[in-house]
Each structure stands twice: as C-alpha cells, then as structure tokens.
Design a protein around this motif. Structure first.
Motif: not given
Ligand SMILES: O=C(O)CCCC[C@@H]1SC[C@@H]2NC(=O)N[C@@H]21
Length: 262
Positions: A147, A57-59, A53, A28-29, A130, A127
């Motif tokens: 992002i 991860r997201g929220r 990746q 994950s960045t 994110g 969407k």
């Molecule tokens: O919509 C969301 O819940 C947020 C998503 C965010 C994804 C980006 S991809 C680059 C960065 N690294 C991650 O692991 N997540 C964010």
C-alpha cells in the motif's frame, strides 16, 4: 511533528502486527515482503515499512513515486484472509480499498474520499493511494498487500506528469499528518473489514463499497486483456465485478484496469 518519521515502538505495541521491519531506504517493500514471506518461521501479520523506495512498483508497469513523507508498506498475511476461497478473492481486493478509504476519510473530513474499482483510493478526484496485492510462488500461500498512500509528500514537488492526476493528504487539507497515526488507522481498518468479509461475506460490505464508488454513473474506459471497453459505469455486481453499460449491452468485468473516466 516530523513529516517523514514513524514511531516504531508505538507501532510494535499496537497489537495489529506480529512483526515489524523498518527500512530507511528499500527498492520495494513488496519485494522485501516476498523474500520474508518465503520464510517458514515468519509470524503474520508482518509489516515491511520504508521511508523511501528506490523502485516502488504499481500494478502493471506502473511505478510509484516513493519519497519520504509518503506512507509505503507491505503487509504479509496468512491464516484467516488467506483462507478465503477463490470466489472471495475479488472481495478481498475491493475490501482493501474500502478499508483504506474509510481510514483516510477519518483523517481528512473535508475531502471527498472514494474508491475507484478495484481498489485505488481517490481524494477530491485525484489518486491518493494505490494497492498492489501479490502472492508470489515462494510466499507459502501468504498474501502481500502493498500500500502506498501520499500523506506528507506534497504534489507541488512531484514530477510534472503526476501533478494533475494525484494528490496527498497534506495537499487536500493543507496540513501535515502523523504517519504513524495514519498507518495505525489503516491497519485497524483492514483488520476489521477483512474479519467482516471472512465472517459475513462480501454481501455485508457491498453497499458500503457502492456508497464510496468514484465511477458509478460515469463514462469509463476499461482495458481488459487486449480489449478496450467504453461504457457508463453501473457500479459493481454481487461478486464485486465492474458493471458497464456498453454499446453491446450490460457487461461485467472481473479483471482489467481503468484507463480513463469522465
Ligand atoms: O496504484 C498502483 O498501481 C499500486 C501502487 C502500490 C504502491 C505500493 S508502495 C508500497 C508497496 N511497495 C511497492 O513497490 N508497491 C507498493
């Protein structure tokens, strides 16, 4: 045009970042950015960019579909945006969504690009981007803005459960996009809009955010802690809180996630 390649020298020369780290593949960045942000010597803004990746991860507990062709990066910032007081935090997060929205709109004129509170970006009701903002303890007060933008990763090839709810730039207008150009537009837009936030406050950006709002006028369900609220979205208040007309009257929410909207 290579659909999944970056022009790294061009990015390094852009003047928008102090440090660039590129990885072919990364968990994950945001995780890598958190480790970097803990280093005292780090010059900001610093950008961690990955072609793929393995644990995007997201929220909350969400995962992010992270295949080549998608634009996935984390920006580590300190100094100016980091100096915002807590009252400006919601503005910071909302403005990130607005900035990405404007950048994507400039690359895809035919689509209806909108922000869904607080900072998801949608294209034609699906969407497309994110944003995950974190400031983990060892980050020395720096903020990590992760992002993910679906650019050339067509959702025709996506896991089935994502196909109806998300989209990519290439699906919206039927053509591939240069990842470096899209990234540069986003970085430029973030830089400009955060500077405006710092100098003129959220009130100077509120109307533009409202003009881009996906949810205003629609019935939404919001999960805020253990509570679920249903109501018609009235937009955002002066501080960026979500306004809902619920059966209990007009309510404002500073945090929460939208579970559905119609
Ligand atoms: O919509 C969301 O819940 C947020 C998503 C965010 C994804 C980006 S991809 C680059 C960065 N690294 C991650 O692991 N997540 C964010």
């Amino acid at each position: 045009m290579k659909r999944d390649r970056f022009d790294l020298p061009q990015l390094a020369r852009s003047g928008l970042i102090e440090r660039l780290e590129f990885h072919q593949s990364l968990a994950s960045t945001n995780d890598r950015a958190a480790a970097l942000a803990a280093e005292e010597w780090l010059a900001c803004p610093a950008l961690v960019l990955a072609q793929e990746q393995t644990a995007g991860r997201g929220r909350g507990s969400n995962r992010w579909w992270s295949v080549p062709g998608s634009l996935m990066f984390s920006l580590i910032i300190s100094g100016s945006p980091g100096e915002l007081g807590p009252a400006q935090w919601p503005g910071f997060s909302l403005v990130a969504g607005l900035a990405v929205c404007e950048a994507l709109a400039s690359h895809c004129l035919a689509a209806d690009i909108a922000v869904k509170w607080p900072n998801d970006v949608y294209a034609n009701e699906r969407k497309i981007c994110g944003i995950l903002i974190e400031s983990p303890a060892p980050a020395r007060g720096r903020m990590i803005v992760g992002i993910g933008v679906n650019v050339n990763n067509s959702f025709a090839d996506a896991p089935e459960e994502l196909r109806d709810s998300a989209t990519a730039l290439c699906d919206v207008d039927g053509q591939p996009h240069d990842l470096t150009d899209v990234l540069r537009s986003i970085l430029g837009s973030l830089d400009q809009r955060w500077q405006q936030l710092r100098e003129q406050g959220f009130s100077s950006l509120r109307q533009e955010w409202r003009d881009r709002s996906l949810l205003t006028g629609r019935i939404v369900q919001l999960q805020a802690g253990a509570q679920r609220h249903t109501g018609r979205c009235l937009g955002i208040d002066d501080d960026g809180a979500l306004l809902l007309q619920t059966e209990r009257g007009r309510q404002s929410f500073h945090a929460g996630s939208i579970v559905s909207f119609e």
